[in-house]
Motif scaffolding. Structure first.
Motif, mmCIF file in Angstrom:
data_model
loop_
_atom_site.group_PDB
_atom_site.id
_atom_site.type_symbol
_atom_site.label_atom_id
_atom_site.label_comp_id
_atom_site.label_asym_id
_atom_site.label_seq_id
_atom_site.Cartn_x
_atom_site.Cartn_y
_atom_site.Cartn_z
ATOM 1 N N VAL A 158 -1.050 -2.285 9.151
ATOM 2 C CA VAL A 158 -2.146 -1.386 10.132
ATOM 3 C C VAL A 158 -1.865 0.042 9.145
ATOM 4 O O VAL A 158 -3.123 0.344 9.061
ATOM 5 C CB VAL A 158 -1.142 -1.450 11.263
ATOM 6 N N LEU A 159 -0.720 0.301 8.415
ATOM 7 C CA LEU A 159 -0.422 1.634 7.945
ATOM 8 C C LEU A 159 -1.203 1.365 6.857
ATOM 9 O O LEU A 159 -2.041 2.201 6.383
ATOM 10 C CB LEU A 159 0.781 1.403 7.380
ATOM 11 N N ALA A 160 -1.258 -0.311 6.199
ATOM 12 C CA ALA A 160 -1.810 -0.161 4.754
ATOM 13 C C ALA A 160 -3.658 0.604 5.606
ATOM 14 O O ALA A 160 -4.653 0.818 4.662
ATOM 15 C CB ALA A 160 -1.448 -1.528 4.001
ATOM 16 N N VAL A 171 -4.937 1.919 7.523
ATOM 17 C CA VAL A 171 -4.824 3.185 8.038
ATOM 18 C C VAL A 171 -5.369 3.593 6.674
ATOM 19 O O VAL A 171 -5.437 5.080 6.711
ATOM 20 C CB VAL A 171 -4.062 3.805 8.730
ATOM 21 N N GLY A 172 -4.076 4.026 5.350
ATOM 22 C CA GLY A 172 -4.359 3.893 4.134
ATOM 23 C C GLY A 172 -5.503 4.198 4.038
ATOM 24 O O GLY A 172 -6.027 4.934 2.720
ATOM 25 N N PHE A 173 -6.299 2.916 3.582
ATOM 26 C CA PHE A 173 -7.725 2.598 3.440
ATOM 27 C C PHE A 173 -8.692 3.820 3.680
ATOM 28 O O PHE A 173 -9.200 4.155 3.107
ATOM 29 C CB PHE A 173 -7.730 1.242 3.230
ATOM 30 N N VAL A 174 -8.268 4.315 5.352
ATOM 31 C CA VAL A 174 -9.305 4.968 5.839
ATOM 32 C C VAL A 174 -9.007 6.486 5.519
ATOM 33 O O VAL A 174 -10.287 6.947 5.336
ATOM 34 C CB VAL A 174 -8.929 4.797 7.538
ATOM 35 N N GLY A 175 -7.733 6.843 5.302
ATOM 36 C CA GLY A 175 -7.809 7.504 4.724
ATOM 37 C C GLY A 175 -7.915 7.966 3.221
ATOM 38 O O GLY A 175 -8.878 8.744 3.262
ATOM 39 N N LEU A 220 -0.721 2.003 -3.669
ATOM 40 C CA LEU A 220 0.209 2.132 -2.650
ATOM 41 C C LEU A 220 -0.307 1.513 -1.256
ATOM 42 O O LEU A 220 0.940 0.588 -0.668
ATOM 43 C CB LEU A 220 0.765 3.536 -2.148
ATOM 44 N N ALA A 221 -1.364 1.847 -0.811
ATOM 45 C CA ALA A 221 -1.913 0.868 0.264
ATOM 46 C C ALA A 221 -2.384 -0.433 0.139
ATOM 47 O O ALA A 221 -1.467 -1.091 1.124
ATOM 48 C CB ALA A 221 -3.519 1.865 0.922
ATOM 49 N N THR A 222 -2.062 -0.760 -0.722
ATOM 50 C CA THR A 222 -2.094 -2.274 -1.410
ATOM 51 C C THR A 222 -0.649 -2.973 -1.449
ATOM 52 O O THR A 222 -0.998 -3.605 -0.920
ATOM 53 C CB THR A 222 -3.155 -2.295 -2.709
ATOM 54 N N ALA A 223 -0.395 -1.913 -1.869
ATOM 55 C CA ALA A 223 1.616 -3.077 -2.533
ATOM 56 C C ALA A 223 2.212 -2.502 0.034
ATOM 57 O O ALA A 223 3.266 -3.649 -0.171
ATOM 58 C CB ALA A 223 2.466 -1.454 -2.906
ATOM 59 N N VAL A 224 1.803 -2.030 0.405
ATOM 60 C CA VAL A 224 2.220 -1.902 1.604
ATOM 61 C C VAL A 224 1.493 -2.801 2.341
ATOM 62 O O VAL A 224 2.488 -3.882 2.460
ATOM 63 C CB VAL A 224 1.486 -0.340 2.488
#
Length: 167
Positions: A20-22, A24-28, A139-143
């Motif tokens: 989910v956090l990732a 949200v990172g993609f959205v950001g 970073l989002a992909t790693a998470v």
């Protein structure tokens, strides 16, 4: 020795939360991409010029091309935001509740998107600062990968135990 049911559920929840956090990172990243189109340099993060030409210079010399690039940036922004929302929703509502189909879909969607988008960056076709340009997505992909592995292993252990993890 199999992990206790609460451990499987805990790993599933943690993995899903990271997914989910990732998302949200993609959205950001998509929102930043969109904002830079209208309020920034006109190009993507880490791309200040194309062939030594700024977005302003391009707009002055070839407005149709500048508008076309903006059109593509808005479309890509929408797709990034949509992928992020899909991943986050699938992880929160499906993966977290132990749905294997949701995990598979949440993994396939960004893999396909990144599988098309990332290789183009390494063909030497344009200059970019890879840290600012691709760093946020990496970073989002790693998470995301950590979350996908944690939740995927939990789903496998639950299936091997013949149960669905209690969340």
């Amino acid at each position: 020795m199999e992990a206790p049911e609460h451990s499987i559920a805990s790993r599933l929840r943690t993995g899903a939360a990271l997914m989910v956090l990732a998302g949200v990172g993609f959205v950001g990243y998509g929102l930043v991409f969109l904002a830079r189109t209208f309020f920034g340099s006109g190009f993507e993060l880490g791309v200040d010029t194309l062939g030594g030409v700024t977005a302003g210079q391009l707009a002055a010399s070839n407005p149709a091309m500048a508008n076309y690039i903006n059109h593509l940036h808005v479309a890509i922004s929408g797709l990034l935001i949509a992928v992020g929302l899909a991943v986050a929703a699938l992880a929160w509502y499906g993966v977290r509740s132990g749905q294997t189909w949701a995990w598979v879909t949440a993994v396939v969607v960004p893999v396909v998107a990144l599988g098309f988008a990332l290789p183009m960056h390494y063909g030497g076709l344009f200059a970019h600062d890879w840290v600012t340009h691709l760093g946020p997505i990496y970073l989002a992909t790693a998470v995301f990968l950590v979350g996908a592995v944690l939740s995927g292993l939990a789903l496998r252990r639950a299936a091997a135990a013949g149960s669905r993890p209690a969340t």
